[in-house]
Write a protein that holds these residues in place. Structure first.
Motif, PDB file in Angstrom:
ATOM      1  N   LYS A   1      -4.133  -4.105 -11.966  1.00  0.00           N
ATOM      2  CA  LYS A   1      -5.070  -3.328 -11.154  1.00  0.00           C
ATOM      3  C   LYS A   1      -4.641  -1.853 -11.030  1.00  0.00           C
ATOM      4  O   LYS A   1      -3.486  -1.511 -11.287  1.00  0.00           O
TER       5      LYS A   1
ATOM      6  N   GLY B   1      -0.703   3.330  -6.232  1.00  0.00           N
ATOM      7  CA  GLY B   1       0.262   2.307  -5.823  1.00  0.00           C
ATOM      8  C   GLY B   1       1.261   2.883  -4.845  1.00  0.00           C
ATOM      9  O   GLY B   1       0.985   3.895  -4.178  1.00  0.00           O
ATOM     10  N   ALA B   2       2.419   2.266  -4.784  1.00  0.00           N
ATOM     11  CA  ALA B   2       3.391   2.628  -3.760  1.00  0.00           C
ATOM     12  C   ALA B   2       4.034   3.997  -3.975  1.00  0.00           C
ATOM     13  O   ALA B   2       4.494   4.636  -3.046  1.00  0.00           O
TER      14      ALA B   2
ATOM     15  N   GLU C   1      -9.121   0.246   1.387  1.00  0.00           N
ATOM     16  CA  GLU C   1      -8.719   0.788   0.083  1.00  0.00           C
ATOM     17  C   GLU C   1      -9.696   0.306  -0.978  1.00  0.00           C
ATOM     18  O   GLU C   1     -10.394  -0.691  -0.781  1.00  0.00           O
TER      19      GLU C   1
ATOM     20  N   GLY D   1       3.260  -0.078 -10.558  1.00  0.00           N
ATOM     21  CA  GLY D   1       2.068   0.043  -9.710  1.00  0.00           C
ATOM     22  C   GLY D   1       0.821  -0.548 -10.336  1.00  0.00           C
ATOM     23  O   GLY D   1      -0.278  -0.332  -9.836  1.00  0.00           O
TER      24      GLY D   1
ATOM     25  N   PRO E   1       3.100  -7.242   1.894  1.00  0.00           N
ATOM     26  CA  PRO E   1       2.027  -6.598   1.133  1.00  0.00           C
ATOM     27  C   PRO E   1       0.696  -6.732   1.856  1.00  0.00           C
ATOM     28  O   PRO E   1       0.514  -7.638   2.677  1.00  0.00           O
ATOM     29  N   SER E   2      -0.244  -5.848   1.527  1.00  0.00           N
ATOM     30  CA  SER E   2      -1.560  -5.920   2.183  1.00  0.00           C
ATOM     31  C   SER E   2      -2.386  -7.078   1.643  1.00  0.00           C
ATOM     32  O   SER E   2      -3.317  -7.530   2.298  1.00  0.00           O
TER      33      SER E   2
ATOM     34  N   ILE F   1      -5.209   1.327  -7.953  1.00  0.00           N
ATOM     35  CA  ILE F   1      -5.778   1.635  -6.637  1.00  0.00           C
ATOM     36  C   ILE F   1      -6.430   3.004  -6.751  1.00  0.00           C
ATOM     37  O   ILE F   1      -5.770   3.989  -7.107  1.00  0.00           O
TER      38      ILE F   1
ATOM     39  N   ILE G   1       7.077   1.314   1.390  1.00  0.00           N
ATOM     40  CA  ILE G   1       6.348   0.988   2.633  1.00  0.00           C
ATOM     41  C   ILE G   1       7.219   1.381   3.832  1.00  0.00           C
ATOM     42  O   ILE G   1       6.751   1.926   4.826  1.00  0.00           O
TER      43      ILE G   1
ATOM     44  N   ASP H   1      -3.676  -6.372  -3.939  1.00  0.00           N
ATOM     45  CA  ASP H   1      -3.390  -6.575  -5.365  1.00  0.00           C
ATOM     46  C   ASP H   1      -3.806  -7.971  -5.826  1.00  0.00           C
ATOM     47  O   ASP H   1      -4.482  -8.134  -6.843  1.00  0.00           O
TER      48      ASP H   1
ATOM     49  N   THR I   1       8.380  -1.378  -3.975  1.00  0.00           N
ATOM     50  CA  THR I   1       7.202  -1.198  -3.105  1.00  0.00           C
ATOM     51  C   THR I   1       7.608  -1.341  -1.634  1.00  0.00           C
ATOM     52  O   THR I   1       7.194  -0.545  -0.778  1.00  0.00           O
TER      53      THR I   1
ATOM     54  N   GLU J   1      -4.065   3.472  -0.880  1.00  0.00           N
ATOM     55  CA  GLU J   1      -2.759   2.815  -0.856  1.00  0.00           C
ATOM     56  C   GLU J   1      -1.968   3.322   0.357  1.00  0.00           C
ATOM     57  O   GLU J   1      -2.181   4.441   0.825  1.00  0.00           O
ATOM     58  N   HIS J   2      -1.098   2.524   0.849  1.00  0.00           N
ATOM     59  CA  HIS J   2      -0.295   2.753   2.063  1.00  0.00           C
ATOM     60  C   HIS J   2      -1.153   2.701   3.330  1.00  0.00           C
ATOM     61  O   HIS J   2      -0.828   1.962   4.249  1.00  0.00           O
TER      62      HIS J   2
ATOM     63  N   VAL K   1      -3.757   1.221   3.690  1.00  0.00           N
ATOM     64  CA  VAL K   1      -4.247  -0.157   3.795  1.00  0.00           C
ATOM     65  C   VAL K   1      -3.282  -1.048   4.592  1.00  0.00           C
ATOM     66  O   VAL K   1      -3.706  -1.987   5.267  1.00  0.00           O
ATOM     67  N   VAL K   2      -2.008  -0.708   4.555  1.00  0.00           N
ATOM     68  CA  VAL K   2      -1.008  -1.488   5.295  1.00  0.00           C
ATOM     69  C   VAL K   2      -1.275  -1.393   6.805  1.00  0.00           C
ATOM     70  O   VAL K   2      -0.936  -2.278   7.577  1.00  0.00           O
TER      71      VAL K   2
HETATM   72  O1  PMV Z   1       2.947  -2.442  -5.454  1.00  0.00           O
HETATM   73  P1  PMV Z   1       2.060  -1.279  -5.715  1.00  0.00           P
HETATM   74  O2  PMV Z   1       2.742  -0.126  -6.363  1.00  0.00           O
HETATM   75  O3  PMV Z   1       0.772  -1.657  -6.371  1.00  0.00           O
HETATM   76  O4  PMV Z   1       1.639  -0.691  -4.262  1.00  0.00           O
HETATM   77  C1  PMV Z   1       0.904  -1.421  -3.403  1.00  0.00           C
HETATM   78  C2  PMV Z   1       0.154  -0.516  -2.486  1.00  0.00           C
HETATM   79  C3  PMV Z   1       0.676  -0.395  -1.061  1.00  0.00           C
HETATM   80  O5  PMV Z   1      -0.452   0.019  -0.293  1.00  0.00           O
HETATM   81  C4  PMV Z   1       1.752   0.671  -0.988  1.00  0.00           C
HETATM   82  C5  PMV Z   1       1.227  -1.686  -0.503  1.00  0.00           C
HETATM   83  C6  PMV Z   1       0.220  -2.785  -0.335  1.00  0.00           C
HETATM   84  O6  PMV Z   1       0.675  -3.929  -0.182  1.00  0.00           O
HETATM   85  O7  PMV Z   1      -0.995  -2.548  -0.323  1.00  0.00           O
END
Ligand code: PMV
Length: 312
Positions: free
Chosen positions: A13, A265-266, A28, A91, A134-135, A15, A187, A138, A183, A19-20, A22-23
């Motif tokens: 995927k 991503g992160a 997102e 990511g 994680p949110s 984003i 966070i 993904d 990641t 990102e972030h 969304v936590v």
């Molecule tokens: O793991 P990544 O690089 O795809 O980052 C995930 C995106 C964040 O918002 C940072 C964390 C999350 O769980 O959504």
């Protein structure tokens, strides 16, 4: 002799926005891409045989988790093969694609009725082993595919809706290099920022939410400046402190040619920041720049299919 053999694949995927944020409960937008990871399961007489060997402990963990959640025992003699087109730790959602594909492969292998909801739930549990909190975005986009507007309300209540997309922007992915931080560490970096500057963080997240909504309007066909949205999104991620100096320099170079780019991503601050999403009205300019900078770049297709069976 093999008596039962299945092969399932799930997409990586990107984003697009959020990102972030969304936590912390903000929305997102994610999109499934045309890079996939496949899991093959077949019966064998050799005990648990996992290939490639590097990811063995995560595969073992996933198998135990899936068996526990599906309340099954036995099935000790399995040959599990993993093949991936998704680079790890950049990511692109390789761990989520793995979690989704292995869970769905078990559903197929055990001839259980396929439930995307259950596959997604179990995949989320496996993702937690890798990323802590994680949110769930993904694994959700890897399960359902397409473009999703995703929001985590609470740990157990997550909402998402597929975006009806009229526009498929032509996006390139540049790989800035694998971040030094995981990641989970990124966070934590954002959490520390929120603790230090809560008002500023809230302002950044609210502004990010506006941009996310504009991306969604753009995808549904409204005339908005796509490149401009990417640039504004990137600035906010920079303010949040998740983009390294090296990556900022690269992004500035892209912007100086009239293009736009953001991390997806992160991110990462010490060295590289993982995957960069780049857009230019004239893609030849990006190709030239990537060559000059000796950076891996590829065109990516968005809105791809979620988890699916593959023919053996
Ligand atoms: O793991 P990544 O690089 O795809 O980052 C995930 C995106 C964040 O918002 C940072 C964390 C999350 O769980 O959504």
């Amino acid at each position: 002799m093999a008596v039962n053999k299945v092969k399932v694949s799930a997409p990586g995927k990107i984003i697009l926005s959020g990102e972030h944020a969304v936590v912390y409960g903000y929305p997102e937008i994610l999109s499934a891409i045309n890079r996939r990871l496949s899991v093959e399961i077949e019966e064998t007489v050799l005990g648990l045989d996992i290939q490639p060997i590097e990811g063995k402990s995560l595969v073992e963990y996933a198998v135990e988790m899936i068996k526990a959640r599906l309340k099954i025992s036995g099935h000790k003699n399995l040959k599990i093969r993993i093949n991936s087109q998704i680079s790890i730790g950049g990511g692109l959602g390789s761990s989520a694609a793995f979690a989704v594909a292995i869970t769905a492969a078990f559903f197929e292998f055990l001839k259980l009725p396929r439930s995307l909801k259950k596959i997604n739930e179990i995949a989320y549990e496996i993702e937690k082993k890798q990323h802590g909190t994680p949110s769930g975005g993904d694994n959700t986009v890897s399960t359902y595919g397409g473009f999703l507007l995703y929001r985590k309300e609470t740990e157990t209540f997550k909402v998402f809706s597929p975006l009806k997309t009229k526009v498929f922007p032509s996006i390139y992915l540049m790989y800035s290099g694998k971040p030094e931080e995981s990641t989970g560490e990124m966070i934590k970096t954002v959490k520390d920022f929120i603790l230090r500057s809560p008002k500023e963080a809230e302002k950044i997240f609210k502004e990010t939410e506006k941009i996310t909504r504009n991306f969604s309007r753009f995808l549904s066909g409204e005339e908005l400046n796509f490149g401009g949205l990417i640039t504004r999104n990137e600035r906010l991620l920079e303010q949040l402190g998740v983009v390294s100096v090296k990556t900022k320099r690269l992004i500035q170079k892209i912007e100086s040619t009239g293009g736009s780019a953001k991390i997806s991503g992160a991110g990462g601050v010490k060295g590289d920041s993982g995957i960069i999403l780049a857009y230019h009205q004239d893609p030849k300019v990006l190709i030239k720049l990537a060559n000059e900078e000796k950076i891996d770049m590829f065109k990516v297709k968005l809105g791809e299919r979620g988890v699916r069976n593959e023919k053996n």
